[in-house]
Scaffold this active site. Structure first.
Site, mmCIF file in Angstrom:
data_model
loop_
_atom_site.group_PDB
_atom_site.id
_atom_site.type_symbol
_atom_site.label_atom_id
_atom_site.label_comp_id
_atom_site.label_asym_id
_atom_site.label_seq_id
_atom_site.Cartn_x
_atom_site.Cartn_y
_atom_site.Cartn_z
ATOM 1 C CG PHE A 16 -1.693 1.266 1.761
ATOM 2 C CD1 PHE A 16 -2.257 2.171 0.859
ATOM 3 C CD2 PHE A 16 -1.259 1.693 3.284
ATOM 4 C CE1 PHE A 16 -2.713 3.154 1.315
ATOM 5 C CE2 PHE A 16 -1.554 2.673 3.453
ATOM 6 C CZ PHE A 16 -2.594 3.631 2.756
ATOM 7 C CB THR A 40 0.121 -8.051 2.814
ATOM 8 O OG1 THR A 40 1.172 -7.288 2.580
ATOM 9 C CG2 THR A 40 0.351 -8.902 4.035
ATOM 10 C CG ASP A 61 10.720 -13.978 2.370
ATOM 11 O OD1 ASP A 61 11.232 -13.370 3.309
ATOM 12 O OD2 ASP A 61 9.742 -14.641 2.596
ATOM 13 C CG LEU A 76 8.055 0.842 3.450
ATOM 14 C CD1 LEU A 76 9.256 1.814 3.410
ATOM 15 C CD2 LEU A 76 6.936 1.511 2.391
ATOM 16 C CB THR A 95 9.140 -9.970 7.951
ATOM 17 O OG1 THR A 95 8.759 -11.350 7.245
ATOM 18 C CG2 THR A 95 9.196 -8.975 6.908
ATOM 19 C CE1 TYR A 148 3.948 -4.129 11.633
ATOM 20 C CE2 TYR A 148 2.782 -2.918 13.573
ATOM 21 C CZ TYR A 148 3.725 -2.857 12.237
ATOM 22 O OH TYR A 148 3.256 -1.776 11.376
ATOM 23 C CE LYS A 152 7.320 -2.775 11.017
ATOM 24 N NZ LYS A 152 7.899 -2.136 9.762
HETATM 25 P P1 NAD Z 1 1.441 -3.635 3.040
HETATM 26 O O1 NAD Z 1 1.117 -4.871 3.888
HETATM 27 O O2 NAD Z 1 0.735 -3.046 2.260
HETATM 28 O O3 NAD Z 1 2.969 -3.515 2.767
HETATM 29 C C1 NAD Z 1 3.864 -4.264 3.081
HETATM 30 C C2 NAD Z 1 4.563 -5.060 1.948
HETATM 31 O O4 NAD Z 1 5.820 -5.998 2.425
HETATM 32 C C3 NAD Z 1 3.659 -6.185 1.250
HETATM 33 O O5 NAD Z 1 3.819 -5.540 -0.271
HETATM 34 C C4 NAD Z 1 4.018 -7.214 1.395
HETATM 35 O O6 NAD Z 1 3.814 -8.218 0.489
HETATM 36 C C5 NAD Z 1 5.793 -6.983 1.630
HETATM 37 N N1 NAD Z 1 6.353 -7.980 2.741
HETATM 38 C C6 NAD Z 1 5.993 -8.607 3.989
HETATM 39 N N2 NAD Z 1 6.750 -9.724 4.148
HETATM 40 C C7 NAD Z 1 7.880 -9.660 3.159
HETATM 41 C C8 NAD Z 1 8.844 -10.275 3.400
HETATM 42 N N3 NAD Z 1 9.126 -11.171 4.073
HETATM 43 N N4 NAD Z 1 9.750 -10.143 2.348
HETATM 44 C C9 NAD Z 1 9.599 -9.136 1.360
HETATM 45 N N5 NAD Z 1 8.407 -8.395 1.281
HETATM 46 C C10 NAD Z 1 7.380 -8.658 2.163
HETATM 47 O O7 NAD Z 1 1.407 -2.569 4.493
HETATM 48 P P2 NAD Z 1 1.851 -1.097 4.493
HETATM 49 O O8 NAD Z 1 0.551 -0.355 5.154
HETATM 50 O O9 NAD Z 1 2.159 -0.424 3.067
HETATM 51 O O10 NAD Z 1 3.094 -0.834 5.441
HETATM 52 C C11 NAD Z 1 4.389 -0.502 4.915
HETATM 53 C C12 NAD Z 1 5.460 -0.465 5.937
HETATM 54 O O11 NAD Z 1 5.050 0.710 6.804
HETATM 55 C C13 NAD Z 1 5.480 -1.726 6.821
HETATM 56 O O12 NAD Z 1 6.851 -1.699 7.545
HETATM 57 C C14 NAD Z 1 4.715 -1.205 8.146
HETATM 58 O O13 NAD Z 1 5.034 -1.884 9.295
HETATM 59 C C15 NAD Z 1 4.822 0.171 8.158
HETATM 60 N N6 NAD Z 1 3.666 0.932 8.781
HETATM 61 C C16 NAD Z 1 2.420 1.097 7.893
HETATM 62 C C17 NAD Z 1 1.369 1.826 9.008
HETATM 63 C C18 NAD Z 1 0.031 2.130 8.228
HETATM 64 O O14 NAD Z 1 -0.816 2.542 8.825
HETATM 65 N N7 NAD Z 1 -0.039 1.817 6.777
HETATM 66 C C19 NAD Z 1 1.648 2.192 10.409
HETATM 67 C C20 NAD Z 1 2.773 1.997 10.863
HETATM 68 C C21 NAD Z 1 3.925 1.274 10.204
#
Ligand code: NAD
Ligand code: UDP
Length: 325
Positions: A16, A40, A61, A76, A95, A148, A152
């Site tokens: 996202f 995801t 991965d 990310l 991860t 999680y 982090k």
């Molecule tokens: P998301 O789930 O859409 O994106 C995460 C991406 O990482 C996905 O494309 C997923 O396929 C990929 N991924 C997961 N595990 C993996 C692995 N082992 N190897 C390679 N790729 C992997 O979520 P998002 O909302 O876009 O979040 C992105 C980042 O921002 C994350 O690290 C999340 O912790 C952080 N974050 C997001 C929010 C939010 O509200 N959206 C809040 C706090 C932190």
């Protein structure tokens, strides 16, 4: 390539936030590598970038080592929605921890700059409100969210240890709840659930009595904050909070979604999940002072744009990645 144009790796780049970040970097002319295992997300999030000569997609991965030559890394990769990260909590921790070790090792070898996507979850269920970066948090190390939160937190520790020990150029952003187009419609997060339910004429599911609060930041504002942090002076590793300080109860959010969708859905109440934080609101004084950044899109406008996007997609093309939505 001119000196201002860089080779940039975005791990989790098909997600996202990652897909929007890749878009912004490609528009700026950088040579962008998007790395993702699609746990995801799906390729459709970056399909529009695939034909661009400065965009490359790598299925990998991040728990496994990878050797690339880059100048900047946005880390990310990590499932972010509770239903996603609790599906396989051990994998979630791997991860965050193994992923950041691989990223930091690459950064050390290439002398690349790293921006770590951390989270407001490192504050746990906070006793301090709003939360400044100096607050050390109240996380239940044993609960279902710990995979999680603690992953982090450990990642932040590793980032600062590589910085102190190996001189890696690092930055940490603590992201608060962010929403917008390209959220996974089945990620189980509150905004995607409410919009999907409202558009489908289903009941909106409030967990608890709906008095708990969150502060919701629109995607474009958040990604702008990440870009500014990457460009910030090297003597400012952070951490810095990025989020919208507007605070809403979950009940207010449900009512707003019903109003903006014109839905006839009703609100129903379900039990509250364990360790669900009571209140959350970022103190963004540091981001204002050091990055000249603050969010511009109010919740009503951001929700309007997000609802429009949800109306435009065919949800049958989105595979629920886990049964936990
Ligand atoms: P998301 O789930 O859409 O994106 C995460 C991406 O990482 C996905 O494309 C997923 O396929 C990929 N991924 C997961 N595990 C993996 C692995 N082992 N190897 C390679 N790729 C992997 O979520 P998002 O909302 O876009 O979040 C992105 C980042 O921002 C994350 O690290 C999340 O912790 C952080 N974050 C997001 C929010 C939010 O509200 N959206 C809040 C706090 C932190
Ligand atoms: N929530 C809710 N109904 C839903 C999904 C979530 O009431 O269908 C609540 C959840 O209990 C939490 C808040 O909304 O209090 C935000 O949940 P989300 O999963 O979006 O993010 P996080 O808890 O990680 O901030």
């Amino acid at each position: 390539m001119s000196a201002a144009l860089k080779r940039v790796l975005v791990t989790g780049g098909a997600g996202f936030l990652g897909s929007h970040l890749c878009e912004r970097l490609v528009e700026r002319g950088h040579d962008v590598i998007c790395l993702d295992n699609f746990f995801t997300s799906q390729k459709s999030n970056v399909a529009h970038l695939l034909g661009r000569p400065n965009f490359e997609l790598v299925r990998h991965d991040i728990t496994q080592p990878i050797f690339l030559e880059v100048d900047e890394i946005y880390n990310l990769a990590c499932p972010a929605a509770p239903g996603h990260y609790q599906y396989n909590p051990i994998k979630t921790m791997k991860t965050s921890v193994l992923g950041v070790i691989h990223v930091l090792g690459m950064a050390k070898r290439c002398r690349a700059k790293v921006l770590q996507a951390s989270t407001s979850e490192i504050y746990g269920d906070p006793e301090v409100h709003p939360q400044p970066e100096t607050y050390r948090g109240a996380v239940n190390t044993l609960g279902p969210r710990a995979c999680y939160d603690e992953g982090k937190r450990a990642a932040e520790t590793l980032v600062m240890d590589y910085h102190r020990m190996n001189g890696v150029n690092v930055r940490i952003v603590r992201i608060f709840n962010t929403y917008g187009p390209r959220m996974h419609p089945f990620d189980g997060r509150v905004i995607s659930n409410f919009i999907r339910q409202a558009l489908g004429g289903e009941d909106l599911t409030i967990f608890g009595d709906g008095s708990q609060t969150r502060s919701f930041c629109y995607r474009d504002d958040l990604v702008e904050g990440m870009l500014r942090m990457m460009a910030a002076p090297d003597d400012f590793p952070g951490p810095v909070n990025l989020g919208n300080p507007g605070e809403f109860t979950i009940k207010e959010l449900a009512e707003l979604v019903i109003e903006l969708t014109g839905s006839r859905s009703r609100i129903v109440y379900h039990p509250r999940p364990a360790d669900d934080p009571e209140r959350r609101k970022p103190d963004i004084a540091l981001a204002r002072a050091r990055l000249g950044w603050e969010p511009k899109v109010p919740l009503r406008e951001g929700l309007r744009r997000t609802i429009e996007w949800f109306r435009s997609i065919d949800m049958a093309h989105y595979r629920p990645p886990t049964p936990n939505y």
